[in-house]
Design a protein around this motif. Structure first.
Motif, short mmCIF file in Angstrom:
data_model
loop_
_atom_site.label_atom_id
_atom_site.label_comp_id
_atom_site.label_asym_id
_atom_site.label_seq_id
_atom_site.Cartn_x
_atom_site.Cartn_y
_atom_site.Cartn_z
N ARG A 123 -33.04 58.50 16.23
CA ARG A 123 -33.59 57.18 16.52
C ARG A 123 -33.98 56.41 15.25
N PRO A 124 -34.70 57.04 14.27
CA PRO A 124 -35.15 56.25 13.10
C PRO A 124 -33.97 55.75 12.27
N TRP A 125 -34.03 54.48 11.89
CA TRP A 125 -32.99 53.94 11.00
C TRP A 125 -33.35 54.13 9.54
N LEU A 126 -34.62 54.53 9.28
CA LEU A 126 -35.06 54.71 7.90
C LEU A 126 -36.09 55.82 7.81
N PHE A 127 -35.91 56.68 6.80
CA PHE A 127 -36.87 57.72 6.44
C PHE A 127 -37.38 57.42 5.03
N ILE A 128 -38.69 57.51 4.84
CA ILE A 128 -39.30 57.27 3.53
C ILE A 128 -40.15 58.48 3.18
N ASP A 129 -39.85 59.10 2.04
CA ASP A 129 -40.66 60.24 1.59
C ASP A 129 -41.46 59.84 0.37
N SER A 130 -42.79 59.85 0.50
CA SER A 130 -43.67 59.48 -0.61
C SER A 130 -44.27 60.69 -1.31
N SER A 131 -43.77 61.87 -1.01
CA SER A 131 -44.25 63.09 -1.66
C SER A 131 -43.81 63.11 -3.13
N THR A 132 -44.58 63.82 -3.95
CA THR A 132 -44.19 64.03 -5.34
C THR A 132 -43.41 65.34 -5.41
N ALA A 161 -30.86 55.62 6.73
CA ALA A 161 -31.03 55.66 5.28
C ALA A 161 -32.31 56.39 4.94
N MET A 162 -32.39 56.84 3.68
CA MET A 162 -33.61 57.48 3.20
C MET A 162 -33.99 56.91 1.85
N LEU A 163 -35.29 56.71 1.65
CA LEU A 163 -35.84 56.28 0.38
C LEU A 163 -36.82 57.33 -0.12
N ASP A 164 -36.71 57.71 -1.39
CA ASP A 164 -37.76 58.51 -2.01
C ASP A 164 -38.70 57.53 -2.70
N ALA A 165 -39.97 57.55 -2.28
CA ALA A 165 -40.92 56.51 -2.70
C ALA A 165 -42.27 57.12 -3.05
N PRO A 166 -42.34 57.96 -4.09
CA PRO A 166 -43.64 58.50 -4.50
C PRO A 166 -44.55 57.39 -5.00
N VAL A 167 -45.82 57.72 -5.11
CA VAL A 167 -46.83 56.70 -5.43
C VAL A 167 -47.65 57.10 -6.64
N SER A 168 -48.32 56.12 -7.20
CA SER A 168 -49.29 56.34 -8.27
C SER A 168 -50.55 55.56 -7.95
N MET A 182 -42.77 53.84 -6.45
CA MET A 182 -41.55 53.96 -7.25
C MET A 182 -40.45 54.39 -6.29
N VAL A 183 -39.44 53.56 -6.07
CA VAL A 183 -38.55 53.76 -4.93
C VAL A 183 -37.11 53.97 -5.38
N GLY A 184 -36.50 55.03 -4.85
CA GLY A 184 -35.08 55.29 -5.05
C GLY A 184 -34.36 55.31 -3.72
N GLY A 185 -33.08 54.96 -3.74
CA GLY A 185 -32.28 54.94 -2.51
C GLY A 185 -31.51 53.64 -2.39
N PRO A 186 -30.90 53.40 -1.24
CA PRO A 186 -30.11 52.17 -1.06
C PRO A 186 -30.98 50.93 -1.24
N GLU A 187 -30.50 49.99 -2.03
CA GLU A 187 -31.31 48.82 -2.33
C GLU A 187 -31.57 47.97 -1.09
N GLU A 188 -30.59 47.92 -0.17
CA GLU A 188 -30.80 47.11 1.03
C GLU A 188 -31.88 47.73 1.91
N ALA A 189 -31.97 49.06 1.92
CA ALA A 189 -33.04 49.72 2.67
C ALA A 189 -34.39 49.46 2.01
N TYR A 190 -34.41 49.48 0.68
CA TYR A 190 -35.65 49.16 -0.05
C TYR A 190 -36.12 47.75 0.29
N THR A 191 -35.21 46.81 0.31
CA THR A 191 -35.57 45.42 0.63
C THR A 191 -36.14 45.33 2.04
N ALA A 192 -35.51 46.04 2.97
CA ALA A 192 -35.97 46.00 4.36
C ALA A 192 -37.34 46.63 4.52
N ALA A 193 -37.65 47.62 3.68
CA ALA A 193 -38.91 48.37 3.82
C ALA A 193 -40.04 47.82 2.96
#
Length: 273
Positions: A123-132, A161-168, A182-193
């Motif tokens: 179901r999810p169209w996007l997964f975001i992992d903020s873990s270090t 899509a998936m974004l790796d998005a750890p935080v500071s 700090m976000v890595g992954g498809p740029e269009e997914a980053y824009t959407a998120a």
């Protein structure tokens, strides 16, 4: 290539206007108020505060954690709690994780009752992992996600899509909603998120492809660790030569030695900051 998603401003972060496009530029849906269910897994010191920020910003959130006390805390506030990561994924459009280590991330995504343990499609169209975690694990999990398909495949939607998005910023920034992502992954997914990131933080920086967010976090932590070592050595040297720690603190905080990493090293000197 046309963007996968285009996000337009709305009066409420919790309800977004998404214009999602095919490669040919045709919209999946156009100018529709799209209410998203956000799943959040990992409700520790950071994750619980990040989830709270989303809730305060009006998002509908479902949560999971192995800590029953924190689950009860969210349940008592009227927030939907699920008994496994898989259940969170089954009821969410976007899933965010904030977990202690690479092994925890692998388990939550690919282990028993993990996000990907059910029957494909998802179901999810996007997964975001903020873990270090290490970038290799981020890329491995991202590849596993991209090999899945979406339940709702109408209009030619792409794989999730998936974004790796750890935080500071630490717990205080998570509490105040001032984290840096700090976000890595498809740029269009980053824009959407991006609206999601700005609900939990104040800075969001796109770092490039999958794993680059995790890499950026490691680089940031390395620079911080070197700074902490330098501050520690400077304090040790100064005190060995007869200067009080409180005097050094005043000097460091009003000169070129001032840095973020100094603060947690000197408990009890907050009034000097």
């Amino acid at each position: 290539m046309s963007p996968l998603f285009r996000v337009e401003d709305s009066p409420n972060h919790g309800v977004l206007t998404l214009t999602a496009c095919l490669d040919g530029g045709l919209p999946w849906f156009h100018n529709v108020w799209y209410s998203m269910r956000i799943g959040f897994v990992g409700l520790g010191n950071m994750g619980s505060r990040m989830a709270d920020s989303l809730i305060k910003d009006g998002y509908e959130v479902a949560v999971h954690d192995i800590n029953h006390d924190v689950m009860k805390m969210f349940s008592d506030k009227g927030i939907l709690t699920e008994d496994s990561p898989l259940k969170v994924a089954e009821t969410s459009d976007v899933v965010i994780t904030m977990l202690p280590s690479s092994n925890h991330v692998l388990d939550v995504y690919t282990g028993q009752n993990g996000f990907l343990s059910g029957f494909n499609p998802l179901r999810p169209w996007l997964f975001i992992d903020s873990s270090t975690i290490d970038p290799q694990t981020s890329r491995k999990v991202s590849a596993a996600v991209s090999n899945c398909s979406l339940i709702d495949k109408k209009d030619g939607r792409k794989p999730p899509a998936m974004l790796d998005a750890p935080v500071s910023g630490g717990v205080l920034a998570a509490e105040n909603g001032t984290l840096t992502f700090m976000v890595g992954g498809p740029e269009e997914a980053y824009t959407a998120a991006k609206h999601l990131f700005l609900s939990m933080g104040k800075n969001t920086i796109y770092c490039g492809g999958s794993g680059n967010g995790a890499t950026a976090k490691i680089c940031n932590n390395l620079a911080m660790a070197i700074g902490m070592l330098g501050v520690s050595e400077a304090f040790a040297l100064g005190q060995s030569l007869g200067i009080a720690a409180s005097t050094l603190t005043k000097i460091f905080n009003s000169s070129s030695a001032r840095c973020w990493s100094r603060y947690p090293l000197q408990p009890g000197t907050e009034e000097l900051l």
